[in-house]
Design a protein around this motif. Structure first.
Motif, PDB file in Angstrom:
ATOM      1  N   LEU A   1      13.343  32.932 -22.014  1.00  0.00           N
ATOM      2  CA  LEU A   1      13.648  33.390 -20.658  1.00  0.00           C
ATOM      3  C   LEU A   1      13.792  32.209 -19.704  1.00  0.00           C
ATOM      4  O   LEU A   1      14.655  32.220 -18.826  1.00  0.00           O
ATOM      5  CB  LEU A   1      12.550  34.339 -20.175  1.00  0.00           C
ATOM      6  CG  LEU A   1      12.757  34.979 -18.817  1.00  0.00           C
ATOM      7  CD1 LEU A   1      13.996  35.853 -18.831  1.00  0.00           C
ATOM      8  CD2 LEU A   1      11.539  35.791 -18.430  1.00  0.00           C
ATOM      9  N   ARG A   2      12.992  31.183 -19.912  1.00  0.00           N
ATOM     10  CA  ARG A   2      13.095  29.977 -19.077  1.00  0.00           C
ATOM     11  C   ARG A   2      14.470  29.328 -19.217  1.00  0.00           C
ATOM     12  O   ARG A   2      15.094  28.927 -18.234  1.00  0.00           O
ATOM     13  CB  ARG A   2      11.994  29.004 -19.473  1.00  0.00           C
ATOM     14  CG  ARG A   2      11.993  27.740 -18.686  1.00  0.00           C
ATOM     15  CD  ARG A   2      10.830  26.859 -19.106  1.00  0.00           C
ATOM     16  NE  ARG A   2      11.118  25.506 -18.716  1.00  0.00           N
ATOM     17  CZ  ARG A   2      10.880  24.456 -19.452  1.00  0.00           C
ATOM     18  NH1 ARG A   2      10.316  24.584 -20.621  1.00  0.00           N
ATOM     19  NH2 ARG A   2      11.173  23.256 -19.037  1.00  0.00           N
ATOM     20  N   PHE A   3      14.961  29.212 -20.419  1.00  0.00           N
ATOM     21  CA  PHE A   3      16.273  28.610 -20.637  1.00  0.00           C
ATOM     22  C   PHE A   3      17.399  29.509 -20.129  1.00  0.00           C
ATOM     23  O   PHE A   3      18.395  29.026 -19.595  1.00  0.00           O
ATOM     24  CB  PHE A   3      16.474  28.270 -22.115  1.00  0.00           C
ATOM     25  CG  PHE A   3      15.664  27.097 -22.562  1.00  0.00           C
ATOM     26  CD1 PHE A   3      15.890  25.838 -22.036  1.00  0.00           C
ATOM     27  CD2 PHE A   3      14.676  27.250 -23.506  1.00  0.00           C
ATOM     28  CE1 PHE A   3      15.134  24.745 -22.434  1.00  0.00           C
ATOM     29  CE2 PHE A   3      13.917  26.173 -23.917  1.00  0.00           C
ATOM     30  CZ  PHE A   3      14.141  24.920 -23.378  1.00  0.00           C
ATOM     31  N   VAL A   4      17.249  30.805 -20.275  1.00  0.00           N
ATOM     32  CA  VAL A   4      18.272  31.727 -19.777  1.00  0.00           C
ATOM     33  C   VAL A   4      18.348  31.662 -18.253  1.00  0.00           C
ATOM     34  O   VAL A   4      19.442  31.616 -17.684  1.00  0.00           O
ATOM     35  CB  VAL A   4      17.981  33.171 -20.266  1.00  0.00           C
ATOM     36  CG1 VAL A   4      18.831  34.188 -19.533  1.00  0.00           C
ATOM     37  CG2 VAL A   4      18.210  33.268 -21.761  1.00  0.00           C
ATOM     38  N   ILE A   5      17.209  31.624 -17.582  1.00  0.00           N
ATOM     39  CA  ILE A   5      17.197  31.515 -16.113  1.00  0.00           C
ATOM     40  C   ILE A   5      17.789  30.183 -15.685  1.00  0.00           C
ATOM     41  O   ILE A   5      18.559  30.112 -14.721  1.00  0.00           O
ATOM     42  CB  ILE A   5      15.772  31.705 -15.574  1.00  0.00           C
ATOM     43  CG1 ILE A   5      15.358  33.161 -15.730  1.00  0.00           C
ATOM     44  CG2 ILE A   5      15.680  31.273 -14.110  1.00  0.00           C
ATOM     45  CD1 ILE A   5      13.921  33.444 -15.361  1.00  0.00           C
ATOM     46  N   GLY A   6      17.464  29.098 -16.381  1.00  0.00           N
ATOM     47  CA  GLY A   6      18.044  27.793 -16.066  1.00  0.00           C
ATOM     48  C   GLY A   6      19.553  27.769 -16.251  1.00  0.00           C
ATOM     49  O   GLY A   6      20.257  27.040 -15.550  1.00  0.00           O
ATOM     50  N   TYR A   7      20.067  28.558 -17.169  1.00  0.00           N
ATOM     51  CA  TYR A   7      21.512  28.631 -17.400  1.00  0.00           C
ATOM     52  C   TYR A   7      22.203  29.494 -16.339  1.00  0.00           C
ATOM     53  O   TYR A   7      23.280  29.161 -15.865  1.00  0.00           O
ATOM     54  CB  TYR A   7      21.777  29.201 -18.799  1.00  0.00           C
ATOM     55  CG  TYR A   7      23.235  29.378 -19.120  1.00  0.00           C
ATOM     56  CD1 TYR A   7      24.025  28.292 -19.463  1.00  0.00           C
ATOM     57  CD2 TYR A   7      23.829  30.631 -19.059  1.00  0.00           C
ATOM     58  CE1 TYR A   7      25.363  28.450 -19.753  1.00  0.00           C
ATOM     59  CE2 TYR A   7      25.170  30.799 -19.347  1.00  0.00           C
ATOM     60  CZ  TYR A   7      25.929  29.707 -19.686  1.00  0.00           C
ATOM     61  OH  TYR A   7      27.247  29.863 -19.959  1.00  0.00           O
ATOM     62  N   ILE A   8      21.576  30.585 -15.950  1.00  0.00           N
ATOM     63  CA  ILE A   8      22.193  31.537 -15.031  1.00  0.00           C
ATOM     64  C   ILE A   8      22.068  31.108 -13.569  1.00  0.00           C
ATOM     65  O   ILE A   8      22.984  31.324 -12.775  1.00  0.00           O
ATOM     66  CB  ILE A   8      21.587  32.942 -15.233  1.00  0.00           C
ATOM     67  CG1 ILE A   8      21.991  33.482 -16.592  1.00  0.00           C
ATOM     68  CG2 ILE A   8      22.012  33.902 -14.143  1.00  0.00           C
ATOM     69  CD1 ILE A   8      21.342  34.798 -16.938  1.00  0.00           C
ATOM     70  N   GLN A   9      20.967  30.497 -13.193  1.00  0.00           N
ATOM     71  CA  GLN A   9      20.690  30.193 -11.783  1.00  0.00           C
ATOM     72  C   GLN A   9      21.769  29.349 -11.101  1.00  0.00           C
ATOM     73  O   GLN A   9      22.183  29.685  -9.992  1.00  0.00           O
ATOM     74  CB  GLN A   9      19.330  29.530 -11.655  1.00  0.00           C
ATOM     75  CG  GLN A   9      18.868  29.390 -10.230  1.00  0.00           C
ATOM     76  CD  GLN A   9      17.461  28.839 -10.165  1.00  0.00           C
ATOM     77  OE1 GLN A   9      16.945  28.309 -11.134  1.00  0.00           O
ATOM     78  NE2 GLN A   9      16.849  28.956  -9.011  1.00  0.00           N
ATOM     79  N   PRO A  10      22.284  28.265 -11.683  1.00  0.00           N
ATOM     80  CA  PRO A  10      23.332  27.514 -10.978  1.00  0.00           C
ATOM     81  C   PRO A  10      24.606  28.324 -10.770  1.00  0.00           C
ATOM     82  O   PRO A  10      25.306  28.152  -9.783  1.00  0.00           O
ATOM     83  CB  PRO A  10      23.606  26.319 -11.902  1.00  0.00           C
ATOM     84  CG  PRO A  10      22.425  26.201 -12.762  1.00  0.00           C
ATOM     85  CD  PRO A  10      21.849  27.572 -12.896  1.00  0.00           C
ATOM     86  N   ARG A  11      24.910  29.206 -11.669  1.00  0.00           N
ATOM     87  CA  ARG A  11      26.117  30.018 -11.528  1.00  0.00           C
ATOM     88  C   ARG A  11      25.962  31.084 -10.463  1.00  0.00           C
ATOM     89  O   ARG A  11      26.926  31.484  -9.828  1.00  0.00           O
ATOM     90  CB  ARG A  11      26.467  30.636 -12.873  1.00  0.00           C
ATOM     91  CG  ARG A  11      27.054  29.601 -13.812  1.00  0.00           C
ATOM     92  CD  ARG A  11      26.770  29.927 -15.259  1.00  0.00           C
ATOM     93  NE  ARG A  11      27.240  28.905 -16.156  1.00  0.00           N
ATOM     94  CZ  ARG A  11      26.593  27.782 -16.415  1.00  0.00           C
ATOM     95  NH1 ARG A  11      25.460  27.536 -15.829  1.00  0.00           N
ATOM     96  NH2 ARG A  11      27.086  26.891 -17.237  1.00  0.00           N
ATOM     97  N   LEU A  12      24.756  31.560 -10.237  1.00  0.00           N
ATOM     98  CA  LEU A  12      24.526  32.545  -9.183  1.00  0.00           C
ATOM     99  C   LEU A  12      24.576  31.899  -7.808  1.00  0.00           C
ATOM    100  O   LEU A  12      24.998  32.511  -6.845  1.00  0.00           O
ATOM    101  CB  LEU A  12      23.178  33.239  -9.388  1.00  0.00           C
ATOM    102  CG  LEU A  12      23.058  34.134 -10.611  1.00  0.00           C
ATOM    103  CD1 LEU A  12      21.633  34.666 -10.724  1.00  0.00           C
ATOM    104  CD2 LEU A  12      24.049  35.263 -10.554  1.00  0.00           C
ATOM    105  N   GLY A  13      24.138  30.645  -7.707  1.00  0.00           N
ATOM    106  CA  GLY A  13      24.124  29.958  -6.423  1.00  0.00           C
ATOM    107  C   GLY A  13      25.501  29.619  -5.907  1.00  0.00           C
ATOM    108  O   GLY A  13      25.710  29.515  -4.709  1.00  0.00           O
ATOM    109  N   LYS A  14      26.474  29.436  -6.783  1.00  0.00           N
ATOM    110  CA  LYS A  14      27.821  29.073  -6.360  1.00  0.00           C
ATOM    111  C   LYS A  14      28.489  30.189  -5.575  1.00  0.00           C
ATOM    112  O   LYS A  14      29.374  29.948  -4.788  1.00  0.00           O
ATOM    113  CB  LYS A  14      28.676  28.706  -7.570  1.00  0.00           C
ATOM    114  CG  LYS A  14      28.294  27.396  -8.187  1.00  0.00           C
ATOM    115  CD  LYS A  14      29.199  27.042  -9.334  1.00  0.00           C
ATOM    116  CE  LYS A  14      28.772  25.718  -9.940  1.00  0.00           C
ATOM    117  NZ  LYS A  14      29.585  25.354 -11.077  1.00  0.00           N
TER     118      LYS A  14
END
Length: 106
Positions: free
Chosen positions: A23-36
């Protein structure tokens, strides 16, 4: 408790820890894409420079033009737009601050 129950508890514990790391790696992958999605293409912060403990010089971009704001004093000041065509992207903010800020002659 038998050995099989302890093995089941250990396997469950390992599974939960593995899911936490996944879950930590999935959140790290998704978070930058949500911020854009929330970033504006018309307004953005280019750079900031702390002049002293209170004042800060901010270089921002609005509609393709760069401007300077001085914050933290008695009042916040908009120092103006930087001239178009100048090499604002490669010129450090310290150099722009020295050339743009009014000098205090004594």
């Amino acid at each position: 408790m038998t050995l099989s129950s302890w093995m089941q508890y250990a396997a469950s514990f390992v599974l939960v820890i593995a899911l936490i790391f996944l879950l930590r790696f999935v959140i790290g992958y998704i978070q930058p894409r949500l911020g854009k999605r929330h970033q504006s293409s018309q307004l953005g912060l280019v750079e900031t420079l702390a002049l002293d403990s209170k004042r800060r010089l901010i270089l921002f971009r609005c509609h393709g033009r760069n401007g300077l704001i001085l914050t933290g004093g008695e009042t916040d000041l908009f120092l103006g737009w930087l001239p178009p065509g100048s090499d604002n992207e490669t010129q450090p903010l310290q150099d722009m601050a020295l050339s743009t800020l009014p000098r205090a002659d004594k």
